[in-house]
Design a protein around this motif. Sequence first.
Motif, short mmCIF file in Angstrom:
data_model
loop_
_atom_site.label_atom_id
_atom_site.label_comp_id
_atom_site.label_asym_id
_atom_site.label_seq_id
_atom_site.Cartn_x
_atom_site.Cartn_y
_atom_site.Cartn_z
N PHE A 142 0.82 -1.22 0.00
CA PHE A 142 0.00 0.00 0.00
C PHE A 142 0.85 1.27 0.00
O PHE A 142 0.36 2.35 -0.30
CB PHE A 142 -0.92 0.01 1.23
N PHE A 143 2.14 1.12 0.34
CA PHE A 143 3.02 2.27 0.53
C PHE A 143 3.06 3.17 -0.71
O PHE A 143 2.90 4.40 -0.60
CB PHE A 143 4.42 1.76 0.87
N SER A 144 3.23 2.59 -1.89
CA SER A 144 3.37 3.40 -3.11
C SER A 144 2.06 4.09 -3.49
O SER A 144 2.06 5.07 -4.24
CB SER A 144 3.86 2.53 -4.26
N ARG A 145 0.93 3.56 -2.98
CA ARG A 145 -0.38 4.14 -3.33
C ARG A 145 -0.69 5.39 -2.51
O ARG A 145 -1.58 6.17 -2.86
CB ARG A 145 -1.47 3.09 -3.13
N TRP A 146 0.03 5.58 -1.40
CA TRP A 146 -0.25 6.72 -0.53
C TRP A 146 0.09 8.04 -1.21
O TRP A 146 -0.69 8.99 -1.16
CB TRP A 146 0.54 6.59 0.77
N GLN A 147 1.25 8.12 -1.84
CA GLN A 147 1.74 9.40 -2.36
C GLN A 147 0.77 10.02 -3.37
O GLN A 147 0.56 11.24 -3.37
CB GLN A 147 3.12 9.23 -3.00
#
Length: 323
Positions: A265-270
């Motif tokens: 999910f990390f890359s979807r936050w930005q």
Amino acid sequence: MNNNILHTTIPLKLINLLADGKFHSIEQFNMLLGVNNACIKKYIKIVRNWGVDIFTMPGKGYRLYAPLQLLDENIIRKLLPEGRLTVLPVIDSTNQYLIEHIGSIQTGDACVAEYQAQGRGRRGRQWISPFGNNLYLSLYWRFEKGLESSGGISLMVGIVMAEVLKRFGAEKVQVKWPNDLYLNNRKLAGILVEIFGKVDNTTHIVIGAGINLAMRESTVGKIDQEWINLKESGVTIDRNVLAAELTSTLRQAFLQFERNGFSPFFSRWQALDNFLNRPVKLLVAEQEIKGIARGIDAQGALILEQEGKLHAYFDGNISLRNQ
């Protein structure tokens, strides 16, 4: 429990009659509900206390400010591929309901409510929960890997909620670290994660989500921050369809989180971050920390740039500040 909640049957029948948005006379209430005029006025008062906007016109009777689309458990369940969901017309708190049933409920069980008398947000704040205009949803998950495996859950839930709302047409919805959804720089939704367990033991997690769909200022009084509803932005969503879609998507996301943690999910936050590269202030206890928001790290910590250096923060509340 709120005293009004002890007598919900007739008020709920009254709301069902009024939900079409048309005028209904006292005589109709008398006939269909089997109560006298004095009782009708008492039940109208209860319904108004739940945040339902009712007005009256001499000779015509009572009507709502606008029609209500009521939650329907049968419709929601038909839309869900699997799993259990309960509709609670009137409850103190959807999170509290699930917490009190830990031990008898299953992973992925969910509930939604029309009205919360004691809805709560982060840090003990009250979550204003008027009847029938918003979505109040809670979901339970059991982690066998222990407390350390739960880091980043509130961010994951925020990402999933934002992506679901975008699919329904709310294209400008964004996330705010660590637990809110924003629209046009105003609060649209909040997330409350409550965790019970030990570091190396089974962990029980209850997540609650409140989304402002059509809430009106006149029904809620003063809220101590700027907020917005989806209807104001021109987006109308079927509440039953949204409840089913959000529940189903969250269940799939929890399965993925259970396998791989926060990393997928990390890359979807930005792409969703409302505060990315903007000047903010972070409140941690009594301390105010200023910096430029640079997103999050792989563990879900907020990254602030201060005097050219990056610092990670795992707690606090951020807001925009003047340049």
